[in-house]
Design an enzyme around this catalytic site. Structure first.
Site, mmCIF file in Angstrom:
data_model
loop_
_atom_site.group_PDB
_atom_site.id
_atom_site.type_symbol
_atom_site.label_atom_id
_atom_site.label_comp_id
_atom_site.label_asym_id
_atom_site.label_seq_id
_atom_site.Cartn_x
_atom_site.Cartn_y
_atom_site.Cartn_z
ATOM 1 N N ASP A 1 0.790 -1.242 0.000
ATOM 2 C CA ASP A 1 0.000 0.000 0.000
ATOM 3 C C ASP A 1 0.825 1.297 0.000
ATOM 4 O OD1 ASP A 1 -1.570 -2.114 0.769
ATOM 5 O OD2 ASP A 1 -2.226 -1.222 2.654
ATOM 6 N N TYR B 1 1.901 -0.954 9.957
ATOM 7 C CA TYR B 1 0.912 -1.126 8.902
ATOM 8 C C TYR B 1 0.445 0.236 8.357
ATOM 9 C CZ TYR B 1 0.391 -6.235 9.059
ATOM 10 O OH TYR B 1 0.581 -7.584 8.932
ATOM 11 N N ARG C 1 -7.732 -1.421 11.234
ATOM 12 C CA ARG C 1 -6.460 -0.841 10.767
ATOM 13 C C ARG C 1 -6.651 0.212 9.674
ATOM 14 N NH1 ARG C 1 -6.219 -6.364 9.559
ATOM 15 N NH2 ARG C 1 -6.813 -6.836 7.408
HETATM 16 C C1 FRU Z 1 -3.839 -3.757 2.594
HETATM 17 C C2 FRU Z 1 -3.226 -4.139 3.937
HETATM 18 C C3 FRU Z 1 -3.645 -3.160 5.008
HETATM 19 C C4 FRU Z 1 -2.550 -3.304 6.011
HETATM 20 C C5 FRU Z 1 -1.346 -3.492 5.115
HETATM 21 C C6 FRU Z 1 -0.264 -4.372 5.684
HETATM 22 O O1 FRU Z 1 -3.116 -4.258 1.524
HETATM 23 O O2 FRU Z 1 -3.592 -5.460 4.295
HETATM 24 O O3 FRU Z 1 -4.928 -3.392 5.540
HETATM 25 O O4 FRU Z 1 -2.419 -2.183 6.832
HETATM 26 O O5 FRU Z 1 -1.814 -4.054 3.920
HETATM 27 O O6 FRU Z 1 0.853 -4.393 4.844
#
Ligand code: FRU
Length: 495
Positions: free
Chosen positions: A48, A107, A168
């Site tokens: 992301d 994250y 999250r």
């Molecule tokens: C989306 C995700 C988010 C998380 C991140 C972890 O792709 O799963 O929800 O914060 O990637 O890398």
């Protein structure tokens, strides 16, 4: 590396051998699929986009990174900055997992300038002794020298009652006299939700409630929600996981969706008059798009050109994925439009004007370098196919079938020499107005192709993995004249 055990994925960064890391960086650099002007990891797996913002006279963009292989492991935020949204300066790690509240990964999240600092809001992912998950919403301050200091205590220490630890990806935005925080969540019934919090001081956050933006079920989890305002209308971008395809058809493992409302009502925590959900992008590879209201008045977005849980050919080389180009979002006729920001014109080099009659197969340009921008207008009532990344015989290609009489384009990955995630289908179709000319803007870059239709009415973002010699660009079909332009593009810095 054949088997990625949990121990390996969560091994502290300092315990990896320096030679091993260097080999990964070299393999990435030498890859045939290394891109010229897309943001990609130096090694390992990018996912992301995070913390997209403007601060201290520069654009800042971070991304989720696991640097030691093409898998999801112990994540960090990796930092880039730019003055033109096209050339990027490598700023190194922005946030590392080095704290009891983010021990198993920093994250996703967002950034917001506050005074003379940039607030980074993220999720601290923690696993307990029995691998049970905890999720902390954390903050950090970045100063004008890009020095980051984490705020010690989480500002939201736990999911609210009634929600699981799948909680999250906080987005913090200014709202009225204070701030809102929008976050992805799962309730105890394992339904995906978006929650909204409010704060006057960025320290004490109070839950306003679940955001009401649809009557449909959003599957088992919503990831990466973000709320922006375009012409004062609220636009929610989000990624529902497990949503029924009958709600809005999609083919990717998880879709990236968008919903536009007329207004945002913070008392009732809802979008007023939300439109039906739309796919944000009709390509094969897009997820976790992050958008923000930039201080220059534009709404900018960038997405992850990849998807969770899928495999890609670069896995063999130890790296995976890239970001999309930065796009500007606008609304026209109640529909979200997106186009690469105008700054991308800075990449243009040699220009070739294109003009011809659609007929037997012909090269639009001979021998591309798979690094170009193509702008082409196809006449109403014509039918045919554009072949990108094709070999000389055009046995292999990424095909875009167009039918401007019936108003339809189909992107077809079935004839690539390296097939890709066929389980999720090999074609993606977009329905258009019938009997209308079709304008396409195509950005090709070694192993990605971003196609924008009719000045941004639709976007299709897809990875492609051409092999040596697959660099031709053909058109064939029936009827009418095409016109356009072709530009070779330079590499952006960072790549
Ligand atoms: C989306 C995700 C988010 C998380 C991140 C972890 O792709 O799963 O929800 O914060 O990637 O890398």
């Amino acid at each position: 590396m054949n088997e990625w055990t949990t121990e390996m994925r969560y091994r502290p960064y300092g315990q990896w051998d320096k030679d091993y890391s260097q080999k990964l960086i070299t393999a990435k650099k030498n890859s045939l699929w290394h891109m010229n002007y897309h943001i990609q990891p130096n090694s390992g797996l990018l996912n992301d986009p995070n913390g997209f913002s403007y601060f201290n006279g520069r654009w800042h963009l971070f991304y989720q990174l696991y640097p030691f292989g093409p898998v999801h492991g112990l994540k960090s935020w990796y930092h880039l900055s730019s003055t033109n949204l096209v050339d990027w300066k490598d700023e190194g790690y922005g946030l590392l997992p080095d704290n009891p509240y983010d021990s198993h990964g920093v994250y996703s999240g967002t950034a917001l300038p506050v005074g003379d600092q940039l607030l980074l809001a993220y999720t601290g992912n923690v696993r307990g002794e029995n691998w049970e998950r905890a999720s902390y919403q954390m903050g950090a301050w970045m100063d004008k020298n890009n020095q980051v200091t984490k705020i010690e205590q989480p500002f939201i220490p736990a999911p609210p009652k009634g929600y699981t630890t799948h909680f999250r990806d906080p987005q913090v935005i200014p709202y009225e006299k204070g701030y809102l925080l929008v976050i992805g969540a799962q309730n105890d019934q394992e339904e995906g939700k978006v929650l909204v919090y409010q704060s006057a001081d960025l320290t004490d956050w109070c839950l306003l409630g679940e955001l009401d933006f649809t009557k449909e079920s959003m599957g088992f989890m919503v990831e990466c929600p973000n709320l922006v305002f375009i012409d004062e209308r609220p636009v929610l971008l989000f990624c529902p996981q497990g949503m029924a395809q009958s709600v809005t058809p999609y083919d990717n493992i998880y879709p990236n969706m968008v919903v536009i409302g007329d207004a945002f009502d913070s008392d009732d925590v809802k979008l007023i008059n939300p439109q039906p959900l739309q796919n944000l992008d009709y390509g094969f590879d897009i997820y976790a798009t992050q958008a923000f209201n930039a201080p220059d008045g534009r709404v900018l977005s960038v997405g992850w050109a990849g998807l969770p849980e899928l495999e890609y050919p670069t896995d063999e080389e130890g790296w995976a994925h890239c970001l999309s180009l930065v796009r500007e979002l606008t609304i026209k006729d109640n529909h979200l439009y997106q186009l690469p920001v105008a700054e991308h014109k800075e990449l243009r080099q040699k220009q070739t004007a294109l003009k011809g009659t659609i007929g037997l197969q012909q090269a639009l340009v001979e021998n591309t370098t798979n690094c170009y921008e193509l702008e082409i207008t196809l006449p109403a009532n014509s039918e045919g196919v554009l072949s990108f990344f094709a070999d000389e015989q055009n046995n292999y290609q990424l095909a875009l079938h167009f039918d401007t009489k019936n108003g339809k384009i189909t992107l077809d990955r079935s004839q690539m020499s390296l097939p890709l995630n066929e389980k999720f289908g090999t074609t993606r179709t977009v329905e258009l107005t019938q009997s209308r000319a079709l304008k396409l803007q195509v950005f090709a870059d070694q192993s990605i192709c971003e196609i924008f239709v009719n000045d941004g009415e639709y976007a299709l973002t897809s990875r492609v993995f051409p092999q040596t010699g697959e660099t031709q660009l053909f058109i064939e079909g029936t009827q009418g004249e095409y016109t356009g332009n072709y530009w070779e593009l330079r590499s952006s810095s960072q790549n």
